[in-house]
Design an enzyme around this catalytic site. Structure first.
Site, PDB file in Angstrom:
ATOM      1  N   ASP A 132       0.847  -1.196   0.000  1.00 50.52           N
ATOM      2  CA  ASP A 132       0.000   0.000   0.000  1.00 50.52           C
ATOM      3  C   ASP A 132       0.884   1.247   0.000  1.00 50.52           C
ATOM      4  O   ASP A 132       2.051   1.193   0.386  1.00 50.52           O
ATOM      5  CB  ASP A 132      -0.838   0.069   1.285  1.00 50.52           C
ATOM      6  CG  ASP A 132      -1.953  -0.966   1.314  1.00 50.52           C
ATOM      7  OD1 ASP A 132      -2.046  -1.793   0.393  1.00 50.52           O
ATOM      8  OD2 ASP A 132      -2.735  -0.936   2.288  1.00 50.52           O
ATOM      9  N   ARG A 182      -0.610  -0.622  -8.758  1.00 49.91           N
ATOM     10  CA  ARG A 182      -2.033  -0.391  -8.490  1.00 49.91           C
ATOM     11  C   ARG A 182      -2.202   1.124  -8.357  1.00 49.91           C
ATOM     12  O   ARG A 182      -1.700   1.713  -7.400  1.00 49.91           O
ATOM     13  CB  ARG A 182      -2.429  -1.096  -7.195  1.00 49.91           C
ATOM     14  CG  ARG A 182      -3.868  -0.844  -6.782  1.00 49.91           C
ATOM     15  CD  ARG A 182      -4.209  -1.617  -5.526  1.00 49.91           C
ATOM     16  NE  ARG A 182      -3.714  -0.959  -4.332  1.00 49.91           N
ATOM     17  CZ  ARG A 182      -3.336  -1.591  -3.218  1.00 49.91           C
ATOM     18  NH1 ARG A 182      -3.333  -2.913  -3.149  1.00 49.91           N
ATOM     19  NH2 ARG A 182      -2.934  -0.919  -2.162  1.00 49.91           N
TER      20      ARG A 182
HETATM   21  C1  LIG Z   1      -8.160  -1.631  -4.354  1.00 52.47           C
HETATM   22  C2  LIG Z   1      -7.883  -0.308  -3.722  1.00 52.47           C
HETATM   23  C3  LIG Z   1      -6.708  -0.113  -3.024  1.00 52.47           C
HETATM   24  C4  LIG Z   1      -6.421   1.122  -2.446  1.00 52.47           C
HETATM   25  N1  LIG Z   1      -5.223   1.326  -1.835  1.00 52.47           N
HETATM   26  C5  LIG Z   1      -4.880   2.571  -1.430  1.00 52.47           C
HETATM   27  C6  LIG Z   1      -3.584   2.859  -0.931  1.00 52.47           C
HETATM   28  O1  LIG Z   1      -2.724   1.969  -0.803  1.00 52.47           O
HETATM   29  N2  LIG Z   1      -3.288   4.142  -0.587  1.00 52.47           N
HETATM   30  C7  LIG Z   1      -4.217   5.163  -0.705  1.00 52.47           C
HETATM   31  O2  LIG Z   1      -3.886   6.325  -0.424  1.00 52.47           O
HETATM   32  N3  LIG Z   1      -5.472   4.898  -1.132  1.00 52.47           N
HETATM   33  C8  LIG Z   1      -5.823   3.656  -1.499  1.00 52.47           C
HETATM   34  N4  LIG Z   1      -7.094   3.413  -1.957  1.00 52.47           N
HETATM   35  C9  LIG Z   1      -8.157   4.459  -1.808  1.00 52.47           C
HETATM   36  C10 LIG Z   1      -8.139   5.453  -2.969  1.00 52.47           C
HETATM   37  O3  LIG Z   1      -7.022   6.294  -2.875  1.00 52.47           O
HETATM   38  C11 LIG Z   1      -9.404   6.325  -2.974  1.00 52.47           C
HETATM   39  O4  LIG Z   1      -9.459   7.058  -1.789  1.00 52.47           O
HETATM   40  C12 LIG Z   1     -10.706   5.556  -3.111  1.00 52.47           C
HETATM   41  O5  LIG Z   1     -10.581   4.504  -4.018  1.00 52.47           O
HETATM   42  C13 LIG Z   1     -11.846   6.483  -3.610  1.00 52.47           C
HETATM   43  O6  LIG Z   1     -11.536   6.992  -4.874  1.00 52.47           O
HETATM   44  P1  LIG Z   1     -12.168   6.447  -6.248  1.00 52.47           P
HETATM   45  O7  LIG Z   1     -11.023   6.179  -7.176  1.00 52.47           O
HETATM   46  O8  LIG Z   1     -13.061   5.307  -6.014  1.00 52.47           O
HETATM   47  O9  LIG Z   1     -12.885   7.687  -6.909  1.00 52.47           O
HETATM   48  P2  LIG Z   1     -13.949   8.714  -6.366  1.00 52.47           P
HETATM   49  O10 LIG Z   1     -14.061   9.726  -7.443  1.00 52.47           O
HETATM   50  O11 LIG Z   1     -13.628   9.153  -4.984  1.00 52.47           O
HETATM   51  O12 LIG Z   1     -15.270   7.858  -6.307  1.00 52.47           O
HETATM   52  C14 LIG Z   1     -15.953   7.428  -7.473  1.00 52.47           C
HETATM   53  C15 LIG Z   1     -17.313   6.885  -7.037  1.00 52.47           C
HETATM   54  O13 LIG Z   1     -17.110   5.658  -6.314  1.00 52.47           O
HETATM   55  C16 LIG Z   1     -17.980   5.576  -5.208  1.00 52.47           C
HETATM   56  N5  LIG Z   1     -17.179   5.557  -3.959  1.00 52.47           N
HETATM   57  C17 LIG Z   1     -15.879   5.878  -3.816  1.00 52.47           C
HETATM   58  N6  LIG Z   1     -15.485   5.713  -2.541  1.00 52.47           N
HETATM   59  C18 LIG Z   1     -16.577   5.295  -1.870  1.00 52.47           C
HETATM   60  C19 LIG Z   1     -16.833   4.970  -0.512  1.00 52.47           C
HETATM   61  N7  LIG Z   1     -15.874   5.015   0.419  1.00 52.47           N
HETATM   62  N8  LIG Z   1     -18.093   4.587  -0.179  1.00 52.47           N
HETATM   63  C20 LIG Z   1     -19.075   4.501  -1.096  1.00 52.47           C
HETATM   64  N9  LIG Z   1     -18.892   4.806  -2.408  1.00 52.47           N
HETATM   65  C21 LIG Z   1     -17.671   5.193  -2.775  1.00 52.47           C
HETATM   66  C22 LIG Z   1     -18.860   6.802  -5.248  1.00 52.47           C
HETATM   67  O14 LIG Z   1     -20.029   6.498  -5.950  1.00 52.47           O
HETATM   68  C23 LIG Z   1     -18.047   7.795  -6.045  1.00 52.47           C
HETATM   69  O15 LIG Z   1     -18.841   8.730  -6.695  1.00 52.47           O
HETATM   70  C24 LIG Z   1      -7.384   2.180  -2.544  1.00 52.47           C
HETATM   71  C25 LIG Z   1      -8.571   1.980  -3.245  1.00 52.47           C
HETATM   72  C26 LIG Z   1      -8.827   0.763  -3.833  1.00 52.47           C
HETATM   73  C27 LIG Z   1     -10.104   0.594  -4.597  1.00 52.47           C
END
Ligand SMILES: Cc1cc2nc3c(=O)[nH]c(=O)nc-3n(C[C@H](O)[C@H](O)[C@H](O)COP(=O)(O)OP(=O)(O)OC[C@H]3O[C@@H](n4cnc5c(N)ncnc54)[C@H](O)[C@@H]3O)c2cc1C
Length: 308
Positions: A132, A182
């Site tokens: 991560d 990732r």
């Molecule tokens: C597999 C995976 C691994 C990750 N690892 C890391 C990491 O190591 N370090 C790090 O900093 N971050 C990590 N993250 C978190 C990432 O940085 C984002 O904060 C998170 O994925 C939300 O962003 P998004 O790309 O989904 O887009 P966004 O634009 O935030 O969301 C797009 C849409 O997805 C849905 N959505 C997003 N989040 C949520 C939620 N929490 N609850 C409900 N609906 C939601 C909503 O409908 C939103 O409109 C990870 C995420 C994933 C999926």
């Protein structure tokens, strides 16, 4: 970054709030939306259910910034057991670790030894080790340790955050390794000189970085994973992949357990490999606050539980 998001991210670091809220039944119930259970057995059962539907998984034990080497060694041993369970149950599952959970703050050399042990076991068990990415102050040591482990083992990948201004340069520096990356948007509270402050800027940066990764993946020179629930972005990336001649199987989408479950299945049925990141463990407060910050509407979900 919205005020609510900033407040929730600041709250995620409050030990006082963690103590107050973690024991409340309503809060524990709300967390269940994103977590099948606190125990490894619940995570493994969820991974088995997903496997029956053709979905892969990535398992991660919640925890970060441990304060003793004993704790870090316990985390390493825990993940060695997880890899053993994955092998015995023949699950299509990988693991993802936070370096501060493996004691990065205490002793980077010991942390590297633990990572090497996990990478070796993951390779022997035909699994995979993800690292991560945490707050920006950890990026340099994380890159350093990733490069050291990647030199010894192929089966290790790294998370990069599109919101960081430095990430384009970091990605270019890693590409010669034919890395597994990732790509995520980024989940922490960072100042504007370190991270892009607005969502449109982050989304645009993500698209550019993802395009770069796709070019490499199309030539078999990277494992490209899009860690996002942004379905519009995923659709645009799929178009881009078609233009590059990259088949849907040349890249993957990873999403979090409990978010966009129907989209996970739809993508998989269209030939895009999908993995679901399953978190488990008792140390869920900071992680859960980050999930609330990603979509402040989730706060109403908690409030509804509180009132119901
Ligand atoms: C597999 C995976 C691994 C990750 N690892 C890391 C990491 O190591 N370090 C790090 O900093 N971050 C990590 N993250 C978190 C990432 O940085 C984002 O904060 C998170 O994925 C939300 O962003 P998004 O790309 O989904 O887009 P966004 O634009 O935030 O969301 C797009 C849409 O997805 C849905 N959505 C997003 N989040 C949520 C939620 N929490 N609850 C409900 N609906 C939601 C909503 O409908 C939103 O409109 C990870 C995420 C994933 C999926």
């Amino acid at each position: 970054m919205s005020l609510t998001r900033r407040l929730l991210l600041r709250a995620s670091r409050s030990t006082w709030l963690a103590r107050q809220l973690s024991q409340r039944a309503f809060f524990r119930r709300a967390v269940r939306r994103f977590m099948p259970g606190e125990d490894l057995s619940a995570a493994l059962a969820a991974a088995a259910d997903l496997a029956r539907e053709g979905l892969g998984s990535v398992l991660t034990q919640l925890g970060e910034q441990v304060t003793s080497r004993d704790e870090a060694a316990g985390v390493r041993d825990h993940y060695l057991r997880v890899l053993e369970d994955i092998r015995q149950r023949q699950l299509p599952a990988e693991i993802s670790v936070k370096l501060t959970h493996l004691g990065l703050d205490l002793n980077p050399k010991a942390c590297l030894q633990d990572l090497l042990a996990l990478a070796a076991r993951a390779a022997a068990d035909e699994s995979f080790l993800w690292i991560d990415m945490e707050e920006s102050r950890y990026v340099d040591p994380t890159l350093e340790l990733f490069q050291a482990v990647r030199t010894a083992h192929e089966g290790v990948g790294l998370c990069l955050q599109a919101y960081l201004r430095r990430t384009p340069a970091d990605l270019e520096a890693l590409l010669p390794l034919a890395p597994a990356i990732r790509l995520v948007k980024g989940a922490y509270n960072e100042p504007p000189d370190v991270a892009l402050p607005s969502k449109p800027e982050v989304d645009a940066a993500y698209a550019v970085l993802a395009g770069r990764l796709l070019e490499r993946a199309a030539r078999g020179e990277a494992r490209a994973v899009f860690g996002t629930h942004d379905l519009g972005l995923i659709a645009r990336l799929r178009q881009r992949a078609l233009g590059l001649g990259a088949a849907p199987g040349a890249y993957e989408v990873h999403m979090l357990y409990g978010i966009r479950a129907s989209a996970q299945r739809a993508l998989q049925s269209e030939g895009v490999p999908v993995r679901v990141l399953i978190s488990y463990g008792t140390h869920w407060f900071p992680w859960y606050m980050r999930r609330l910050a990603e979509r402040p509407a989730n706060v109403w979900f908690v409030v509804r539980h509180l009132m119901g």
